[in-house]
Design a protein around this motif. Structure first.
Motif, short mmCIF file in Angstrom:
data_model
loop_
_atom_site.label_atom_id
_atom_site.label_comp_id
_atom_site.label_asym_id
_atom_site.label_seq_id
_atom_site.Cartn_x
_atom_site.Cartn_y
_atom_site.Cartn_z
N LYS A 198 0.84 -1.20 0.00
CA LYS A 198 0.00 0.00 0.00
C LYS A 198 0.87 1.25 0.00
CE LYS A 198 -3.14 2.55 2.96
NZ LYS A 198 -3.61 2.68 4.31
N ARG A 199 1.92 1.24 0.81
CA ARG A 199 2.79 2.40 0.92
C ARG A 199 3.56 2.64 -0.39
NH1 ARG A 199 3.39 4.28 6.26
NH2 ARG A 199 2.31 2.96 7.76
N ILE A 200 4.08 1.58 -0.99
CA ILE A 200 4.80 1.70 -2.26
C ILE A 200 3.82 2.14 -3.36
CG2 ILE A 200 6.05 0.43 -4.06
CD1 ILE A 200 7.24 -1.27 -1.72
N GLY A 201 2.62 1.61 -3.32
CA GLY A 201 1.59 2.00 -4.29
C GLY A 201 1.30 3.49 -4.25
N SER A 202 1.28 4.06 -3.05
CA SER A 202 1.00 5.50 -2.94
C SER A 202 2.15 6.33 -3.53
CB SER A 202 0.72 5.91 -1.50
OG SER A 202 1.88 5.94 -0.71
N VAL A 203 3.38 5.83 -3.40
CA VAL A 203 4.53 6.51 -4.00
C VAL A 203 4.37 6.48 -5.52
CG1 VAL A 203 7.03 6.46 -4.35
CG2 VAL A 203 6.08 5.97 -2.08
N GLU A 204 4.05 5.32 -6.07
CA GLU A 204 3.91 5.20 -7.53
C GLU A 204 2.80 6.10 -8.07
OE1 GLU A 204 3.51 1.10 -8.64
OE2 GLU A 204 5.56 0.62 -8.02
N VAL A 205 1.64 6.08 -7.42
CA VAL A 205 0.52 6.90 -7.88
C VAL A 205 0.87 8.38 -7.77
CG1 VAL A 205 -1.87 7.60 -7.37
CG2 VAL A 205 -1.24 5.18 -7.39
N GLY A 206 1.46 8.79 -6.66
CA GLY A 206 1.84 10.19 -6.49
C GLY A 206 2.82 10.66 -7.54
N LYS A 207 3.81 9.81 -7.84
CA LYS A 207 4.80 10.20 -8.85
C LYS A 207 4.18 10.22 -10.25
CE LYS A 207 9.07 9.27 -6.43
NZ LYS A 207 10.45 8.81 -6.57
N LYS A 208 3.32 9.26 -10.57
CA LYS A 208 2.65 9.28 -11.87
C LYS A 208 1.79 10.55 -12.00
CE LYS A 208 2.38 4.31 -12.75
NZ LYS A 208 1.49 3.14 -12.79
N TRP A 230 2.33 13.37 -10.55
CA TRP A 230 3.27 14.49 -10.71
C TRP A 230 3.73 14.59 -12.16
CZ3 TRP A 230 8.08 15.88 -12.30
CH2 TRP A 230 8.61 17.08 -11.80
N PHE A 231 4.11 13.47 -12.76
CA PHE A 231 4.57 13.48 -14.15
C PHE A 231 3.46 14.01 -15.07
CE2 PHE A 231 7.22 9.69 -12.72
CZ PHE A 231 8.32 10.49 -12.42
N LYS A 232 2.24 13.56 -14.83
CA LYS A 232 1.12 13.99 -15.66
C LYS A 232 0.85 15.49 -15.47
CE LYS A 232 -3.64 12.86 -16.77
NZ LYS A 232 -4.77 11.98 -16.52
N ARG A 233 0.85 15.93 -14.24
CA ARG A 233 0.58 17.34 -13.95
C ARG A 233 1.61 18.27 -14.58
NH1 ARG A 233 1.67 20.35 -9.27
NH2 ARG A 233 2.18 18.46 -8.12
N HIS A 234 2.84 17.79 -14.70
CA HIS A 234 3.92 18.59 -15.27
C HIS A 234 4.17 18.24 -16.74
CE1 HIS A 234 4.82 20.63 -11.56
NE2 HIS A 234 4.68 19.47 -10.95
N SER A 235 3.17 17.61 -17.34
CA SER A 235 3.17 17.31 -18.78
C SER A 235 4.39 16.52 -19.24
CB SER A 235 3.06 18.61 -19.59
OG SER A 235 1.90 19.31 -19.24
N LEU A 236 4.80 15.57 -18.44
CA LEU A 236 5.88 14.68 -18.86
C LEU A 236 5.23 13.48 -19.52
CD1 LEU A 236 8.24 14.90 -15.79
CD2 LEU A 236 8.71 15.68 -18.09
N ASP A 237 5.03 13.60 -20.80
CA ASP A 237 4.29 12.60 -21.54
C ASP A 237 5.24 11.66 -22.30
OD1 ASP A 237 2.08 11.28 -22.54
OD2 ASP A 237 1.90 12.60 -24.28
N PHE A 238 6.15 11.07 -21.57
CA PHE A 238 7.04 10.11 -22.20
C PHE A 238 6.37 8.75 -22.15
CE2 PHE A 238 10.01 13.37 -20.39
CZ PHE A 238 10.22 14.01 -21.60
N LYS A 239 6.76 7.88 -23.03
CA LYS A 239 6.03 6.63 -23.26
C LYS A 239 6.07 5.65 -22.09
CE LYS A 239 4.81 7.87 -27.32
NZ LYS A 239 3.66 8.69 -27.33
N LYS A 240 7.13 5.68 -21.30
CA LYS A 240 7.26 4.65 -20.29
C LYS A 240 7.77 5.23 -18.98
CE LYS A 240 8.95 0.02 -19.62
NZ LYS A 240 9.59 -1.14 -20.17
#
Length: 142
Positions: A84-94, A96-106
């Motif tokens: 659960k804790r690692i999942g929250s890190v992944e979701v938060g970082k994803k 962040w990338f989306k909010r800052h328009s980092l639209d890289f493929k992977k």
């Protein structure tokens, strides 16, 4: 470091010395997605982002995101609810990338900063805020 200080009142190193590694990660993962999602970009972010995007659009680079979840430390300190804790890190970082328009493929998640070296190959680069991560990456790409 500034975002951590704004949220918790101390710089990360000071906080960790006061409360230990477990206290450090407990506070971050208790805040959860919001901690990562609300982190402001680092100085120079827009220059790096714009340069990378222009090279990618010109077909000169294939860019992937490589970021750490710190899963190794989280698993060690929270064996009963680490997923659960690692999942929250992944979701938060994803987010962040989306909010800052980092639209890289992977987006790739490593379990630690130095684990990023496992993605090193010839003709790859790593932009990272910690020199030890860059050094490990360079050592593996040679």
């Amino acid at each position: 470091d500034k975002h951590f200080e704004d949220v918790f009142g101390d710089l990360p190193g000071v906080f960790e010395r006061k409360y230990g590694v477990t206290g450090f990660w407990k506070n971050i993962t208790d805040v959860g997605v919001k901690f990562w999602d609300e982190m402001p970009p680092t100085n120079g972010f827009s220059i790096i982002k714009n340069t990378a995007e222009s090279y990618q659009k010109a077909g000169k680079l294939q860019i992937q995101i490589l970021t750490s979840t710190s899963a190794d430390q989280i698993k060690q300190n929270f064996p009963n609810d680490y997923q659960k804790r690692i999942g929250s890190v992944e979701v938060g970082k994803k987010n962040w990338f989306k909010r800052h328009s980092l639209d890289f493929k992977k987006i790739n998640f490593s379990s630690s900063g130095t684990d990023k070296a496992n993605w090193a190959e010839k003709n790859t680069i790593l932009i990272d805020d910690l020199q030890r991560n860059v050094d490990a990456f360079i050592s593996n790409s040679i």
